[in-house]
Design an enzyme around this catalytic site. Structure first.
Site, PDB file in Angstrom:
ATOM      1  N   LYS A   1      -3.048  -0.464 -24.813  1.00  0.00           N
ATOM      2  CA  LYS A   1      -3.501  -0.644 -26.207  1.00  0.00           C
ATOM      3  C   LYS A   1      -2.261  -0.724 -27.112  1.00  0.00           C
ATOM      4  CE  LYS A   1      -8.053   1.338 -25.393  1.00  0.00           C
ATOM      5  NZ  LYS A   1      -8.142   2.229 -24.234  1.00  0.00           N
TER       6      LYS A   1
ATOM      7  N   ARG B   1      -2.847  -3.195 -18.115  1.00  0.00           N
ATOM      8  CA  ARG B   1      -4.083  -2.415 -18.016  1.00  0.00           C
ATOM      9  C   ARG B   1      -3.824  -1.269 -17.060  1.00  0.00           C
ATOM     10  NH1 ARG B   1      -8.248  -5.408 -20.927  1.00  0.00           N
ATOM     11  NH2 ARG B   1      -9.771  -3.879 -20.215  1.00  0.00           N
TER      12      ARG B   1
ATOM     13  N   GLU C   1      -0.409   4.871  -0.609  1.00  0.00           N
ATOM     14  CA  GLU C   1      -1.121   6.132  -0.858  1.00  0.00           C
ATOM     15  C   GLU C   1      -0.169   7.310  -0.699  1.00  0.00           C
ATOM     16  OE1 GLU C   1      -4.643   6.306   1.570  1.00  0.00           O
ATOM     17  OE2 GLU C   1      -5.464   4.555   0.542  1.00  0.00           O
TER      18      GLU C   1
ATOM     19  N   TYR D   1       0.857  -1.194   0.000  1.00  0.00           N
ATOM     20  CA  TYR D   1       0.000   0.000   0.000  1.00  0.00           C
ATOM     21  C   TYR D   1       0.882   1.229   0.000  1.00  0.00           C
ATOM     22  CZ  TYR D   1      -5.012  -0.512  -0.010  1.00  0.00           C
ATOM     23  OH  TYR D   1      -6.294  -0.686  -0.411  1.00  0.00           O
TER      24      TYR D   1
ATOM     25  N   ASP E   1      -6.793  12.969 -25.493  1.00  0.00           N
ATOM     26  CA  ASP E   1      -6.934  11.597 -25.000  1.00  0.00           C
ATOM     27  C   ASP E   1      -6.377  10.689 -26.092  1.00  0.00           C
ATOM     28  OD1 ASP E   1      -7.690   9.065 -24.282  1.00  0.00           O
ATOM     29  OD2 ASP E   1      -9.690   9.645 -23.589  1.00  0.00           O
TER      30      ASP E   1
ATOM     31  N   THR F   1      -4.414   5.376 -21.860  1.00  0.00           N
ATOM     32  CA  THR F   1      -4.302   4.056 -21.252  1.00  0.00           C
ATOM     33  C   THR F   1      -2.934   3.508 -21.652  1.00  0.00           C
ATOM     34  OG1 THR F   1      -5.468   3.184 -23.176  1.00  0.00           O
ATOM     35  CG2 THR F   1      -6.753   3.455 -21.164  1.00  0.00           C
TER      36      THR F   1
END
Ligand code: DSN
Length: 405
Positions: free
Chosen positions: A224, A230, A51, A49, A195, A221
């Site tokens: 692709k 991902r 954050e 973790y 984008d 992203t």
């Protein structure tokens, strides 16, 4: 493939692996990352973790995570000539929420490409958060050429004075006029947001123009054409870095997925190598060969071809629709997706269009010769509206000759 002790799970994974290996993947947004990228997703960074941001975490033990995140940022900066990079966005939708949150107040006006003209649902679809919280106005493609109507972009900008202009798409096969978008945005002081989710790999491979230096903010992203895991990243001018960082965390997300950040760093490293440019050139050449083969077989390809990795067919004049063809091609072993086409008289469930893309098959090593074969099969199936056993056998044979690595 990993082995699982749970037989039900093992059978499912094996079945999906066989399905993917024995079929031809032409869904424009899909790709196969390298084994190293996939390996990273099961690395110990998955357990952590973290954050916060490097040097400012809310949990102990992040010294290695910090190095990974900084490395991913540095590599992305180099790849796209970006001043600021945030590698924490979990995927394209969350990245876009963060961009809107950083620059807009609810109710602000934004200009973007209409979804049925190639836009994306996070660019203002009413059912999406974007359409619900912001006042989206849409520009379109020209009804004759199917090319984005930049005069309409200019007219709508003058009329509505949007706070942001979104330049980007999920189903458009031609280059964008980035400079004209910049000029139009500057006339009203709008933020220019690109984008580039679909074409990021082609930009990284230097086969398409890089809009990052021209735009205020750019999102993409990573899975692709870029061939990463991902996920997503946001890039911007340095001066916007602070507010973007706060929008991503704590604005939209909690803990970043550090194993995915590691995989992003690996993918960016791969994309910085000269072979990647060759690969992206091949993606476009494959798409152009596929388009030419379909056109020569009298299948309507919108805009008459493609500048990137994808092409759009309008099958409505052939007495069918995208849904029927998607099912028929899937039965044959060729995977595509039905897609609304501009000025579509169909519905999202039964639209006129089919979207095809070549990144995944290019990764598997298929070239122009194979694209011609595939184009001929697709044309035959669309015209006959049926699939023969011999086609199924030939498609499977071709797919198995190019296994997923
Ligand atoms: N779902 C992606 C695509 O297929 O284009 C975009 O989010």
């Amino acid at each position: 493939m990993a082995k699982f002790n749970d037989p039900e799970i093992e059978a499912l994974v094996e079945k999906e692996w066989q399905r993917q290996n024995s079929g031809l993947e032409l869904i424009a947004s899909e790709n196969y990352p390298s084994p190293e990228v996939r390996e990273a997703l099961a690395s110990p960074f998955m357990f952590k973790y973290s954050e916060g941001y490097p040097g400012k975490r809310y949990y102990a033990g992040n010294e290695n995570v910090d190095t990974v995140e900084n490395l991913a940022c540095e590599r992305a900066k180099k790849l796209f000539q970006a001043e600021y990079v945030n590698v924490q966005p979990l995927s394209g939708g969350p990245a876009n929420i963060a961009v809107y949150m950083a620059f807009l107040e609810p109710g602000d006006t934004v200009l973007s490409l209409a979804l049925d003209h190639g836009g994306h649902l996070s660019h203002g679809l009413k059912a999406n958060f974007s359409g619900r919280f912001y006042n989206f106005i849409h520009y379109h493609v020209d009804p004759k050429t199917f090319i984005i109507d930049m005069d309409e972009v200019e007219k709508l900008t003058a009329e509505h004075k949007p706070k942001m202009i979104v330049a980007g798409f999920s189903a458009y096969s031609r280059n964008l006029d980035w400079q004209r978008f910049r000029t139009i945005a500057d006339k009203v002081g709008a933020i220019l947001f690109a984008d580039i989710a679909h074409i990021a790999g082609l930009i990284a491979g230097k086969v398409l123009e890089n809009p990052v230096p021209l735009c205020d903010v750019v999102g993409t992203t990573t899975h692709k054409t870029l061939r990463g895991p991902r996920g997503a990243i946001i890039m911007s001018k340095e001066k916007y870095g602070k507010k973007l960082a706060r929008a991503v965390f704590p604005g939209v997300q909690g803990g970043p997925h550090d194993h995915v950040t590691l995989a992003k760093a690996i993918a960016f490293g791969e994309a910085l190598k000269p072979e990647f440019s060759k690969y992206t050139k091949q993606i476009i050449s494959n798409a152009q060969t596929l388009a030419r083969t379909l056109i020569n077989s009298a299948i309507p390809v919108l805009t008459g071809g493609t500048d990137n990795h994808l092409l759009l067919l309008d099958v409505s004049s052939l007495g069918t629709d995208g849904a029927e063809i998607e099912i028929l091609l899937n039965d044959a072993g060729i995977r595509v997706n039905k897609n609304l086409s501009p000025f579509d008289r169909g519905t999202p469930q039964a639209p006129s269009g089919i979207r095809l893309g070549t990144p995944a098959l290019t990764t598997r090593g298929l070239r122009e010769l194979e694209m011609e074969l595939i184009g001929q099969w697709i044309a035959e199936i669309i015209k006959e509206k049926q699939v023969s056993d011999s086609q199924k056998v030939a498609i499977k044979e071709l797919a198995l000759r190019f296994p997923i690595r």
